[in-house]
Design an enzyme around this catalytic site. Structure first.
Site, PDB file in Angstrom:
ATOM      1  N   ASP A   1      -1.593  -7.118   5.323  1.00 36.61           N
ATOM      2  CA  ASP A   1      -1.402  -5.727   5.517  1.00 36.61           C
ATOM      3  C   ASP A   1      -0.517  -5.270   4.352  1.00 36.61           C
ATOM      4  O   ASP A   1       0.645  -5.354   4.468  1.00 36.61           O
ATOM      5  CB  ASP A   1      -1.046  -5.584   6.974  1.00 36.61           C
ATOM      6  CG  ASP A   1      -0.759  -4.335   7.448  1.00 36.61           C
ATOM      7  OD1 ASP A   1      -0.877  -3.272   6.570  1.00 36.61           O
ATOM      8  OD2 ASP A   1      -0.700  -3.902   8.624  1.00 36.61           O
TER       9      ASP A   1
ATOM     10  N   GLN B   1       0.666  -1.127  -0.003  1.00 35.79           N
ATOM     11  CA  GLN B   1       0.036   0.020   0.015  1.00 35.79           C
ATOM     12  C   GLN B   1       0.764   1.091   0.129  1.00 35.79           C
ATOM     13  O   GLN B   1       1.646   1.681   1.034  1.00 35.79           O
ATOM     14  CB  GLN B   1      -1.102   0.188   1.184  1.00 35.79           C
ATOM     15  CG  GLN B   1      -1.888   1.207   1.241  1.00 35.79           C
ATOM     16  CD  GLN B   1      -2.588   1.377   2.259  1.00 35.79           C
ATOM     17  OE1 GLN B   1      -2.808   0.593   3.362  1.00 35.79           O
ATOM     18  NE2 GLN B   1      -3.051   2.564   2.875  1.00 35.79           N
TER      19      GLN B   1
ATOM     20  N   CYS C   1      -5.973   1.762   2.802  1.00 34.07           N
ATOM     21  CA  CYS C   1      -6.197   0.251   3.441  1.00 34.07           C
ATOM     22  C   CYS C   1      -7.323  -0.382   3.403  1.00 34.07           C
ATOM     23  O   CYS C   1      -7.555  -1.513   3.161  1.00 34.07           O
ATOM     24  CB  CYS C   1      -5.879   0.512   4.803  1.00 34.07           C
ATOM     25  SG  CYS C   1      -6.859   1.656   5.838  1.00 34.07           S
TER      26      CYS C   1
END
Length: 233
Positions: A183, A91, A97
């Site tokens: 993540d 990211q 997110c």
């Protein structure tokens, strides 16, 4: 997501709202009668049983704290073997997110659902299939169509959109018998041990409960299940 060292562009944050996420995904090529996002109202077994099954992925929104950030830095080691078979992207866009979490969720279940042919998501995953995680991040960062779709979703929620947030979405999914935490701020997927499609929700709930326990004074947690819709249900 709050500011990160590698963040260049910033979007408005996506609300932890299943209705908003559903409209977002359905507009991008997920079939409305096949997949949906649902609130998980609690992590005890009785409440988990209320979540529509089968669950294909779990999204978790949690507050960023000095402790959580320090733990992330300490744990951020990954081998190439852990990435094999997992659709993962970095990211590089601030506050993206929620969208990255949804892209992780759908990207790891494309064999279990039927995206609309030539839809945005169908083309996105085909275009990024052979890219590495950072190449996928750059592709998303430069994708005007997704930026517009994200902005529309971010402003469709019940709370006023602001780019000053200190919470973060991650995704849990099961790939090749392992529970992975995805993540986009990490170097790669994090394995949390053995799992299965039938136990994904319970296995993710255990990890999530551990994260919540470390922040006992915070109420800024949301758990959302991405479930396949069973015909007739």
């Amino acid at each position: 997501m709050a500011n990160g060292s590698c963040v260049k562009k910033r979007w408005l944050p996506l609300e932890a709202n299943p209705d908003v996420m559903n409209q977002f995904l359905w507009g991008l090529g997920v079939r409305e009668n096949e997949l949906g996002c649902y609130d998980v109202y609690g992590l005890d077994e009785e409440l988990l049983e209320m979540v529509p099954k089968p669950v294909l992925a779990v999204l978790f929104l949690y507050p960023l704290t000095p402790q959580s950030e320090q733990e992330r830095i300490q744990q951020d080691t990954v081998t190439k073997d852990q990435i094999k078979g997992v659709y993962y992207m970095r990211q590089t866009v601030g506050n993206a997110c929620g969208t990255v979490g949804l892209l992780h969720a759908i990207g790891n279940i494309t064999s279990k659902i039927n995206l609309l042919e030539n839809s945005y998501l169908d083309k996105f995953y085909k275009s990024t299939a052979n890219m590495d995680p950072m190449e996928r991040a750059v592709y998303l960062e430069n994708d005007r169509e997704m930026e517009v779709a994200h902005r529309a979703a971010a402003t469709a929620g019940e709370t006023k959109a602001s780019d000053d947030v200190y919470s973060h979405f991650i995704c849990f999914t099961c790939v090749n018998g392992q529970l992975y935490e995805l993540d986009g701020r990490r170097a790669g997927p994090i394995s949390h041990g053995a799992s299965s499609p039938s136990s994904l929700l319970q296995d993710a709930a255990k990890v999530i409960q551990g994260m919540i326990t470390k922040n006992p004074n915070s109420m800024e947690f949301n758990v959302i299940a991405v479930s396949k819709r069973v015909e007739g249900a």
